[in-house]
Structures are given as C-alpha cells and as structure tokens.
Design an enzyme around this catalytic site. Structure first.
Site, PDB file in Angstrom:
ATOM      1  N   ASN A 184      50.331 149.861  34.694  1.00 42.30           N
ATOM      2  CA  ASN A 184      49.783 150.813  35.674  1.00 42.30           C
ATOM      3  C   ASN A 184      50.124 150.461  37.124  1.00 42.30           C
ATOM      4  OD1 ASN A 184      47.996 148.651  35.343  1.00 42.30           O
ATOM      5  ND2 ASN A 184      46.270 149.855  36.080  1.00 42.30           N
ATOM      6  N   CYS A 186      42.480 150.310  36.661  1.00 40.27           N
ATOM      7  CA  CYS A 186      41.340 149.788  35.901  1.00 40.27           C
ATOM      8  C   CYS A 186      40.035 149.985  36.649  1.00 40.27           C
ATOM      9  CB  CYS A 186      41.567 148.321  35.591  1.00 40.27           C
ATOM     10  SG  CYS A 186      41.794 147.351  37.095  1.00 40.27           S
ATOM     11  N   GLU A 224      42.016 139.901  33.071  1.00 38.17           N
ATOM     12  CA  GLU A 224      41.527 141.077  33.812  1.00 38.17           C
ATOM     13  C   GLU A 224      41.707 142.266  32.875  1.00 38.17           C
ATOM     14  OE1 GLU A 224      42.856 139.263  38.178  1.00 38.17           O
ATOM     15  OE2 GLU A 224      43.610 141.219  37.566  1.00 38.17           O
ATOM     16  N   GLU A 237      40.124 135.885  39.759  1.00 38.94           N
ATOM     17  CA  GLU A 237      41.297 135.489  40.527  1.00 38.94           C
ATOM     18  C   GLU A 237      41.115 136.025  41.940  1.00 38.94           C
ATOM     19  OE1 GLU A 237      45.144 135.499  38.695  1.00 38.94           O
ATOM     20  OE2 GLU A 237      44.322 135.535  36.667  1.00 38.94           O
TER      21      GLU A 237
END
Ligand code: NAD
Ligand code: 6OD
Length: 566
Positions: free
Chosen positions: A235, A368, A334, A547
């Site tokens: 993405n 996301c 993630e 992160e």
C-alpha cells in the site's frame, strides 16, 4: 546522445535515455500484424544498442504510434518484449531468479514489468552475503560514517525523484498528487531522520555503589541485531520499506528486503541507489517473490536470519510469528486495523469533513490507519452523512498520472473482488448504502483496471462483519452515538488497536477520549500527521512492538551493558 522524444507519441523520455535515438519514427508502411515485425531491424532503425531485456522500449515507441496499444489484440506480445525485468539484488549484484511473474499496473491491468522470483538457493545466497557483510568493512564503519551514508541514500532518492515517483505510481495506481507529496518524500525523510537520530543518541549509564563499598560504572553499548529480514506490503511500498531499512542500517545491521509481489519496483530502484551511494556489497539485499513457499517464507524460516520486521495483514503476521518461533527471532509487527473516528457535535465542521474524507478515502482507503468506522454524535449525524457523501462523490477517480486525480484503483483484481464482496455483504447484513457500492465505468482503459466506487454505509449493528473486519478499501460505516462513554466503548469494541481520530473543539475532551482508547496512536483534529520520532505501532491484532525514533533503534539493536569496577 539521449533518446529524443517522438513527436507523435511522446515515448522516449526518462528511462529511455540510454537509447541513442532519432527524431521521430521512420515511416513504416504495409504492416498489419506483429508477426511481420523484425524487432532487430527495428532496433537498428532506432539506433538502439541496449541489451535485449531493454530493447523493446524502442519497439514500444514505434508501436505506440503505429497502433493504439491499449486496444491492440496482441498487446501481451508487445508487453513481453518491452517490459523491464526487475531483478533480485544480492551481494551488490542484480541477479535473475528461477521463475518470473508479472508486475501489473492496477490502473489498466497492463503488464509493467516482469519480476524474477528468488528461490530458496537465492535467499540462502542473500543471507550468506549479509552475514559476510556484517563481519566485513560495514562492521568497522563509525556511527558518523554510517549516518553520512544514510544522508547520501536520502539524496540518492531525491536525485531520482521522478523515477521513484513513476515506478510507485505504476505499481500501485496511486495518484501522482499523493505519491509526490507523501510516498517519495517520506522515502528520503526516513533515511535523514534515522541518520539524525543515530548521530545524537546517547546510552544509559549508572554509577553503582554497593553496601560493601564497591564502586562501578555501568554503561550501555548498542550493537546491531545482525541479519534482518524486512517484509513489506503494497500500500505504501517505498515509505514502509524505508521506514524499516533506514533504522536497521543506522544500527549497523545487514538487510534482506522482501517487497510485496504487487509492488516490486521501488525496492529495486532503492537497490540501485544503495549501490551508487557506496553501501558495501551484502549490506542491503532485495529478494522478490511471494509469501508461502516463496521468498517470504524462505526468509522468515531461515535459521541464519536474526530478526524479522514485518508490515502487513494480521493473519500473515501470525504465520510469520510461527515461522520465527523455531529460532526465537525477535519480531516487530505493524499489522491491520479497523480504526474508529469519533466526531463530536462541537467539532469544527469544515475541518472535520476535510479530515474525515482523507481518513476514509486517502490512497483509496488502503492505509492501515484509515477510518473504516465513523461514530458521530447524534445531533450532527445527518449533516455529517450529507457532507461526507458530497466529499465522496467529488473525488476524482482518474488516471494516476493525471494531476487532478484524487483517487486511484485498488491494488489488484483479487483485492477488488474482496472489497466488492464486502460491499455486497454489507447489503446482506442490512446496511443502507449512502453512496457508491459498486464499480465506476470510464469507457477507456481504466475499465480494465481495479477501480471501485468510494462508498459510505450506515445502519449496521456493531456485530456486523463489515463493522468488525478490515476491508482495506475506500469505505466506511457511519453510526450515531449519544454519549462520550458510548463512543469510547464502541471504538474499543474491536480485536484491532492501531489508530483512532477524535474530532472536537473541546480539547479537554480530546485528551480524555484519547487516553481511553486502546490503540497505538490517536489523532485529535487531524489524521496521519506524522512525526517520525514518535512511537508507531498497534495493540491487539494490530501489531507487536513500536517503531519510530528511539523505538526503532531499540528494536534494531541489542544493548550490551558493560559494568566496570572502579
Ligand atoms: P500481506 O500480509 O498479504 O503481505 C505483506 C507481505 O508479506 C508481502 O510482502 C507478502 O509477500 C509477504 N507474505 C505473505 N505471506 C507470507 C508468509 N507466509 N511468509 C512471509 N511473508 C509473507 O499484506 P498486504 O496485503 O501486502 O498489505 C495489506 C495489509 O497490511 C493490511 O492488512 C494493512 O492493514 C496492513 N498494513 C499495516 C500497516 C501498519 O503499519 N500497521 C501498514 C501497512 C499495511
Ligand atoms: O507513517 C508511518 O511511518 C507508517 N508506518 C505508516 C503506516 C501506514 C499504513 O498503511
């Protein structure tokens, strides 16, 4: 001598520059089918002396003029001849793998490139090269020297900005307005940020005094984790790859990157930048391929890979976690989201609509962090629905390279089928479709692409699958709420926990609601506003670890505490 642009078709710019060229095309007459073409003579006519993999560019320039290639029935033949071959990058060299697969442009379904897939042997070679590099000159580089290299990589991306832009747009179908504002600039910014951080970060130190009078100095030393597998989705391909590669390199690791099979181009370009920036052979490697029984699985199950950092679907994360468990690799994940936006009646209405429209529809909903659940205080529910409907209907679904396009296609035919199946499921679950719910028609090549209509749903119970499951398309479900507590409870009623946004003019309430949401990041009166020093990650099914800034350094390095008796 550069390849000159054909006055008829404009082909010949950018990457075609390596071809010696002539002005325009010599007239070719009496040609009705591809079979009559002698490509080698055509190469000669166009003065093309490139190796065979690239020579089709010239042929394509000719054919673009001669035929409408979008409608040409033998188009796939042309494409096989003209498309680039994207190769793996192992130990500082580009290398062909065992099989090939096609890289598809989601805007019109055309083949952009062929990609050569890394098999087990090639992944083994990449891991061995990374291991050797870890012990070679790379390990002796000082922190300032590593930081200088990261700055050079950032400059290298910027110097080839247009190539990265075109590659990202072709692979993802995202609008040029978006990729030029977010994706490519962030590719460079990720390297600069972690160069800055690694140069300035200090360690911990303690002076220790025991009861029996012994004194010692404790201090920490930061060491690389070793060989790190970096697996990324489609993405935000360059942004998400460099978000992990930059801090991993800053900490002195060697990397094997496995970009998504859907979007292999910018990772390959990044390998070229690494090479020209002087990154030693083996420090950065790219293996192309899929997940199961391909490069992804070979990397995550490899006993000599020390850690895996992954961005992608939660289910894939679970598979990778099982694979990594065998050799107890640290993982950073993630993962997916089913993010909520909470809109209070006291919000700044216009700002909120603008922000919500981005939160729902940016990148065709394929971020996301996108809000797929919008909860609106009942008194402004109808107004918000009407305004968001207007925003959705004003989005310009267009060719990604067109400057006015706001919304591109979905990434693939399979993903479009998935999103459309949720549009259908929503109807079966009893939703009212406020706008959208289907596919647009263009009457041109985009009809072969993977576009869907931006869609707003309402009327579903909180238990509906469309309210619970990540759809990852330009769609949201809007529901009303009456109290702050109810809004918080609904927002938290999910197995995911990535992000949320709260829209209110009452900042006290903004702080309070944010503090009660079970997510990794809450935006108040904004969305996807990033500071790269802040922690980024998710709770629940949305990930493991954080992160960003020091959090990245803490994942990509091992701390060695040294205790010296004084
Ligand atoms: P995906 O999980 O299908 O694929 C991601 C990567 O994993 C690809 O490179 C793929 O080839 C690889 N892969 C797949 N199966 C594998 C396996 N068994 N072993 C090793 N590698 C494997 O995800 P996607 O469809 O590319 O991306 C969309 C998903 O990513 C969405 O769920 C989205 O929410 C999530 N995402 C999360 C974040 C975040 O920061 N939390 C960011 C972007 C995307
Ligand atoms: O901005 C970032 O650093 C980041 N990791 C964004 C993730 C977006 C998900 O699609």
């Amino acid at each position: 001598m550069g390849f000159e642009v054909c006055p008829d078709c404009a082909v010949g710019q950018g990457s075609h520059r390596t071809h010696a060229g002539r002005q325009g095309h010599p007239p070719v007459t009496g040609l009705s089918s591809l079979n009559e073409l002698d490509f080698n003579s055509l190469k000669e006519i166009y003065g093309c002396s490139c190796p065979s993999d690239d020579c089709g560019i010239v042929v394509f320039a000719f054919l673009s003029c001669r035929f409408n290639t979008a409608r040409f029935p033998e188009r796939h033949l042309i494409e096989r001849l003209v498309v680039k071959l994207l190769q793996n990058y192992i130990n500082g060299r580009f290398a062909k793998g065992e099989r090939e697969f096609a890289d598809i442009n989601p805007a019109d379904g055309s083949v952009i490139a062929r990609v050569t897939e890394a098999g087990q042997t090639m992944v083994d070679e990449a891991v061995a090269a990374a291991r050797r590099a870890l012990e070679g000159e790379w390990s002796r580089l000082t922190v300032p020297a590593r930081a200088a290299l990261l700055y050079k990589i950032a400059c290298g991306i910027e110097a080839r900005f247009d190539e990265f832009l075109q590659a990202e747009i072709a692979d993802t179908g995202k609008p040029v307005s978006l990729a030029s504002r977010i994706d490519v600039p962030r590719g460079a910014a990720n390297f600069r940020t972690f160069a800055d951080i690694i140069k300035t970060v200090g360690g911990e130190s303690f002076r220790t005094e025991t009861q029996d009078g012994v004194t010692a100095l404790n201090y920490t030393q930061r060491k690389p984790l070793g060989v790190v597998g970096v697996i990324t989705p489609w993405n935000l391909p360059l942004l998400l790859l460099t978000w992990k590669v930059a801090p991993a390199l800053a900490c002195g690791n060697c990397i094997i990157a496995k970009p998504s099979e859907e979007t292999p181009a910018t990772a390959t370009l990044l390998a070229e930048v690494m090479e020209s920036s002087g990154v030693p052979a083996g420090v950065f490697n790219v293996v192309h391929g899929f997940g199961p029984d391909s490069a992804g699985e070979f990397l995550t199950t490899h006993p000599d890979v020390d850690a895996v950092t992954f961005t992608g679907e939660s289910r894939t994360g679970a598979t990778i976690m099982r694979a990594a468990a065998a050799s107890v690799k640290p993982v950073s994940f993630e993962l997916g989201g089913k993010n909520a936006a909470i809109v209070f009646a006291d919000c700044d209405f216009d700002d909120t609509i603008k922000g919500l429209s981005d939160a729902v529809f940016l990148n065709t909903g394929q971020v996301c962090l996108c809000a797929e659940r919008v909860y609106v205080e009942r008194s402004i529910f109808d107004r918000i629905i009407a305004a968001l409907k207007r925003e959705a209907e004003n989005l310009r679904l267009g060719w990604p390279t067109h400057p006015g396009t706001t919304t591109g296609p979905l990434i693939s035919s399979d993903h479009r089928a998935k999103v459309l199946s949720y549009y259908q499921l929503a109807r079966e679950e009893g939703a009212m479709t406020i706008t959208g719910g289907g596919t647009p028609e263009f009457g041109d090549g985009r009809d072969n692409g993977f576009y869907v209509q931006p869609t707003i749903l309402t009327g579903l119970p909180e238990s509906a699958r469309c309210v619970k499951e990540e759809i990852f398309g330009p769609v949201c479900h809007i529901a009303p709420f009456d109290t702050e507590e109810e809004a918080i409870a609904k927002a938290n009623d999910t197995e995911y926990g990535l992000a949320a946004s709260v829209w209110t003019s009452n900042l006290k309430r903004g702080h309070r609601v944010a503090a009660n949401l079970r997510v990794g990041i809450t935006w108040v009166n904004c969305w996807f506003l990033r500071d790269l020093r802040t922690p980024f990650g998710g709770a629940g099914l949305s990930g493991i670890g954080r992160e960003g800034g020091m959090h990245s350094l803490n994942f990509y390095s091992e701390l060695n505490n040294i205790c010296v008796r004084l």
